[in-house]
Design an enzyme around this catalytic site. Structure first.
Site, PDB file in Angstrom:
ATOM      1  N   GLN A 137      34.443  42.147  33.697  1.00 36.54           N
ATOM      2  CA  GLN A 137      35.574  41.716  34.521  1.00 36.54           C
ATOM      3  C   GLN A 137      36.602  42.824  34.721  1.00 36.54           C
ATOM      4  OE1 GLN A 137      36.231  37.528  32.479  1.00 36.54           O
ATOM      5  NE2 GLN A 137      37.227  37.637  34.466  1.00 36.54           N
ATOM      6  N   HIS A 138      37.437  42.640  35.729  1.00 36.22           N
ATOM      7  CA  HIS A 138      38.678  43.393  35.951  1.00 36.22           C
ATOM      8  C   HIS A 138      38.520  44.817  36.467  1.00 36.22           C
ATOM      9  CE1 HIS A 138      40.181  40.042  33.675  1.00 36.22           C
ATOM     10  NE2 HIS A 138      39.768  40.503  32.508  1.00 36.22           N
ATOM     11  N   ASP A 169      31.372  38.512  33.493  1.00 38.72           N
ATOM     12  CA  ASP A 169      30.482  38.319  32.348  1.00 38.72           C
ATOM     13  C   ASP A 169      30.856  37.101  31.517  1.00 38.72           C
ATOM     14  OD1 ASP A 169      32.824  39.526  31.440  1.00 38.72           O
ATOM     15  OD2 ASP A 169      31.818  41.189  30.443  1.00 38.72           O
TER      16      ASP A 169
END
Length: 502
Positions: A79-80, A241
């Site tokens: 992520q991110h 994820d």
């Protein structure tokens, strides 16, 4: 006899799982490690081409007859991360990752422009934390101005892999809620937070359309040929994820708490409505099934145990043996395992510490146990916040590298006072992506829902289960309370800013 494939593009590597839903068995698992570029300023980066090379390598190891049977692919991604693309779809700069804390200054600037952290929670459900995608934009504007000037598209890691596979750009709400810009209550972008990130340009024009969690797209013919796949393969919406691990551990209905003991530690649950905390005690994310995923993320989990094992001259895989003869509380040692800063609680400038040392307790076993306990207590602290919000849980599903340790599974059962189960499918995120791909194949009024698919295909291994030991549950109470006291002291030390900031 079709197969569905789950790809997990993680921080440490790419994993491929090929699953036969008719036989209910994984027919192949392949992986490829990834490098990480780390800077003294807290930066953590990778090159997007590394992911694609790793995916190619994984498919090359999948037998040709298995590749010929692939019907759908789901992609899970860390992520991110911020993948900046120009108008031609070319990557403009290295990808800043979830564990990158170099943009804390930009987090503060965005939140100040939006009216403060509380206002950010009111606008979107979350503050702008270090690691979230939002702060990486003004960081890039400041440090890589030429790349920022050419920016045309903002993608997350799994979005970029989907783009490579299909030639199309989209996002889904689960991973998108980790940008910091998505209002998780309405599943729409927050104009105010986008403007607070950059008031001089329309960042919304750089964001791809949001799609339903069960959406799918055709694979690009050229990529199908390159990977040796059928031209009719469908690519599902995919997700972050954690969202994919929720599917892969059966956490698509209320009552189950999933725990990932990886480089970072995460706790997440399923909710049928937004679960927002005004004090931002957890991340109020959407999930990748159409529901919500309240999530607690700690930045230091197996990272802490591996660091201590390396220092003491053994492999973390031998950590259980190293701890033999130790007891709950690690002989009085208390570790705050903040080697990488911390997200929950929000202490990006914090550093690890080991307290309580004396002439008798500073042993290899106690030190390693203190690292494991510290990582577990950090997650328990987040769990307490979820309980205070009215959520309840019957069991914990554990995944990740730390979950392979019987001692760690038992510690989780005792510290949390809940039974612990381990899914048969060890690669939770990749397996969850495969199940989402299966869901997308049957999307429609007549197809099974994701909860039915999860109940049918997610299995737990009874041999790996752990149940709370009442004596150990009691023995952990005071050490956990001591950890919380040290944590409070760390807040006073580190909430004022980075070293040298005054």
């Amino acid at each position: 006899m079709s197969l569905v494939v789950g790809l997990d593009v993680g921080t440490q590597g790419v994993k491929l799982v090929a699953y036969d839903p008719q036989q209910r068995r994984i027919v192949a698992t392949h992986g490829r490690p990834l490098e990480l570029v780390a800077g003294d300023d807290g930066s953590r980066e990778q090159h997007a081409t590394w992911w694609l090379d790793a995916i190619r390598a994984c498919f090359a190891r999948l037998a040709p007859d298995a590749r010929a049977r692939v019907a759908a692919i789901g992609v899970s991604g860390q992520q991110h991360g911020f993948v900046p693309l120009d108008a031609n779809g070319e990557v403009l700069a290295p990808v800043k990752l979830w564990c990158d804390t170099s943009s804390q200054r930009e987090c503060d600037e965005i939140m100040a422009a939006a009216g403060g952290a509380d206002r950010c929670v009111a606008l979107a459900g979350n503050p702008i934390l270090a690691g979230y995608t939002a702060s990486k934009l003004p960081w890039t504007r400041r440090h890589r101005p030429e790349a920022y000037a050419r920016l045309a598209s903002i993608l997350l890691p799994h979005d970029y892999v989907n783009f490579w596979l299909t030639g199309e750009q989209w996002m889904e709400c689960g991973d998108a809620s980790g940008t910091g810009w998505l209002d998780v209550r309405t599943r729409r972008w927050s104009p105010e937070l986008l403007a607070a990130t950059d008031p001089e340009r329309d960042l919304g024009a750089c964001l791809p359309p949001l799609v339903a969690a069960d959406a799918s797209f055709p694979i690009a013919p050229g990529i199908a040929a390159e990977l040796g796949l059928p031209r009719g393969v469908r690519i599902s919406a995919g997700g972050g994820d954690n969202m994919m691990a929720a599917i892969g551990t059966g956490n698509v209905e209320p009552g189950v708490l999933s725990m990932s003991l990886g480089t970072s530690g995460t706790l997440f649950a399923h909710a049928r409505e937004p679960v927002v905390d005004a004090g931002a005690g957890w991340a109020a994310f959407c999930d990748s099934t159409g529901g919500w995923l309240p999530l607690v993320c700690t930045m230091n989990c197996t990272l802490a145990t591996e660091q201590v094992a390396r220092l003491l001259g053994f492999d973390a895989r031998d950590g259980d043996a190293a701890m033999e003869g130790t007891a709950p509380g690690a002989g009085g040692l208390v570790m705050l395992p903040f080697f990488n800063g911390e997200r929950t609680p929000d202490l990006p400038h914090a550093r690890a510490s080991l307290a309580g040392m004396d002439l008798s307790n500073l042993t290899r076993g106690n030190a390693y146990r203190a690292a494991m306990e510290g990582a577990t207590y950090s997650l328990r602290n987040g769990y307490d916040a979820l309980l205070a919000a009215g959520l309840g849980f019957d069991a914990i599903r554990v995944t990740g590298g730390g979950g392979r340790s019987p001692a760690w599974r038992q510690m989780v059962a005792d510290v949390f006072g809940l039974p612990v189960d381990v899914p048969v499918q060890a690669e939770g995120a990749a397996f969850g992506a495969a199940l989402q791909a299966l869901w997308a194949l049957g999307a429609g009024a007549d197809g099974p829902g994701i909860a039915a698919i999860s109940r049918e295909h997610v299995q737990v291994d009874p041999a790996l289960s752990a149940r709370p030991d009442p004596a150990a549950v009691e023995a952990y109470r005071e050490p956990y309370a001591k950890f919380l006291r040290h944590l409070q002291a760390a807040r006073l030390l580190h909430e004022i800013g980075p070293p040298g900031s005054g």
